[in-house]
Enzyme design. Structure first.
Site, PDB file in Angstrom:
ATOM      1  N   TYR A  95      50.471  40.371  49.600  1.00 58.80           N
ATOM      2  CA  TYR A  95      49.449  40.187  50.634  1.00 58.80           C
ATOM      3  C   TYR A  95      50.105  39.587  51.883  1.00 58.80           C
ATOM      4  CZ  TYR A  95      44.575  39.564  52.103  1.00 58.80           C
ATOM      5  OH  TYR A  95      43.351  39.669  52.741  1.00 58.80           O
ATOM      6  N   SER A 124      32.008  48.722  46.170  1.00 58.11           N
ATOM      7  CA  SER A 124      32.782  47.491  46.290  1.00 58.11           C
ATOM      8  C   SER A 124      31.868  46.359  46.754  1.00 58.11           C
ATOM      9  CB  SER A 124      33.925  47.679  47.285  1.00 58.11           C
ATOM     10  OG  SER A 124      33.414  47.859  48.597  1.00 58.11           O
ATOM     11  N   LYS A 128      32.022  42.283  39.527  1.00 52.63           N
ATOM     12  CA  LYS A 128      33.000  41.294  39.980  1.00 52.63           C
ATOM     13  C   LYS A 128      33.104  40.171  38.954  1.00 52.63           C
ATOM     14  CE  LYS A 128      33.269  40.471  44.323  1.00 52.63           C
ATOM     15  NZ  LYS A 128      34.684  40.901  44.579  1.00 52.63           N
TER      16      LYS A 128
END
Length: 400
Positions: free
Chosen positions: A119, A219, A395
């Protein structure tokens, strides 16, 4: 050892949000406060004892009591292999510090990427994982003015290290949120809903009746886009990958307020024309995938439309034909919430306005947390592995 991890970004600048232009969504003024108090779900037990925990004593010293637990990684690699549950050291509470008991924290793709070392933003090692979550204030330093024991707080920026039971953080790294919203909504508020809000507000002048198209619609951001757009009268065309439980996913997204849910394959078929008989072609496309999905989605935008890329799940480049620029004057933009916060560090009125708008949507039931699987902290390895599986719309939320 964790003094540094708890203060990873002491020098980070405070979250700011750009004041939405006049063209932005009207969610800031059209919502009526109708608060409803929902009791947060039970927290998990500490893994090192089988005894029921007693409620925390808010006035105790930050260094008193059983050491907090946290998910620590000392090197980069696959999350399930390098993350370990360990005792953490809590630094002494400073004058401008806040002692926080974490309540719940999600596992997001960016969290995994940070652990892998891929990242753009990496915390100094060793580091506690997690960039998002909600906690309750236990104690504050004598110079802290905006927070008090009992308040709920979320990270003001990335890199806080939320996968822990307790921590001491500088006040400027925390943002107060109302405690009358569901704990799962608060725990997932600072990343996906804020990203969705900005995507809808900052790139095109959208009005009720307009439409947008997005991929990765299942998402966390995609689900927030559907709900915020619905509350603003904006139609959504939502693209998902084909999967064995497609009908179930379509039903769930439609229940959230999606107007159309299609697969990537349908993007390439003539029946797309039928959709545009009832709604206008979109002026805004939101891309979180890349590759062919992006190219096909771009074909359905109005001339002079805008496509915003905020993710690259397919790990493939965005391919755009030259004709889209020459003959249709398409605009391609990018968005990263972390960078946006860094670029807008002095606008506390706007951050309050955005958070208030989102919290009002939550109170009214127009914005809910994404589908979640609540996982006790001691089961973190299973949660990390589940977060990496394909076609998983739920999630993983660590209960702390």
């Amino acid at each position: 050892m964790q003094r540094a991890a708890a203060r990873v970004l002491r020098g980070a600048r405070t979250l700011r949000v750009l004041t939405p232009p006049a063209r932005t969504l009207r969610v800031l003024t059209s919502l009526v406060r109708t608060p409803q108090v929902l009791t947060p779900p039970a927290r998990t037990l500490r893994v090192l004892t089988s005894l029921v925990r007693t409620p925390p004593v808010r006035a105790r010293s930050a260094s008193a009591g059983t050491p907090p637990l946290g998910l620590l990684y000392e090197r980069h690699g696959e999350a399930a292999a390098v993350v370990q549950l360990k005792d953490l050291e809590v630094p002494k509470l400073g004058d401008c510090d806040v002692h926080v008991k974490m309540l719940a924290a999600p596992i997001n793709p960016a969290d995994i990427n940070m652990i892998q070392g891929t990242y753009p933003l990496l915390s100094p090692l060793p580091a506690v994982g997690g960039n998002e979550g909600v906690g309750e204030v236990l104690e504050v330093g004598r110079h802290v003015k905006a927070l008090k024991p009992g308040d709920w707080v979320i990270p003001a920026d990335a890199g806080l290290g939320t996968w822990r039971t307790r921590g001491v953080f500088p006040e400027e790294m925390l943002l107060k949120v109302p405690s009358d919203i569901p704990v799962l909504c608060a725990a997932t508020l600072s990343v996906n809903p804020c990203t969705a809000f900005r995507l809808l507000a900052d790139f095109e002048s959208l009005a009720p009746g307009d439409s947008i198209i997005q991929n990765a619609a299942n998402s966390g951001v995609g689900q927030a886009v559907i709900q915020i757009a619905r509350a603003s009268g904006i139609k959504t065309i939502n693209v998902v990958r084909d999967r064995p439980d497609l009908a179930k996913l379509v039903e769930r997204l439609m229940a959230m307020g999606a107007d159309h849910v299609i697969t990537e394959e349908v993007l390439r078929k003539p029946e797309m024309k039928d959709i545009f008989k009832s709604i206008p072609r979109p002026r805004l496309a939101l891309n979180c995938v890349g590759g062919k999905s992006t190219t096909e989605m771009l074909r359905h935008l109005q001339p002079k439309g805008t496509m915003v890329t905020y993710g690259g799940m397919a790990k493939q480049p965005v391919m755009v034909p030259v004709s889209a620029f020459i003959f249709r004057d398409m605009r391609l933009r990018g968005f990263w919430m972390t960078q946006w916060r860094k670029d807008h560090a002095q606008d506390q009125e706007s951050v309050a306005a955005m958070m208030d708008a989102l919290c009002q949507l939550i109170r009214r039931g127009q914005l809910t947390a994404p589908a979640c699987t609540e996982v006790p902290l001691q089961d973190y390895r299973a949660a990390l592995e589940a977060s990496m599986k394909p076609f998983v719309s739920s999630k993983q939320i660590l209960l702390l």
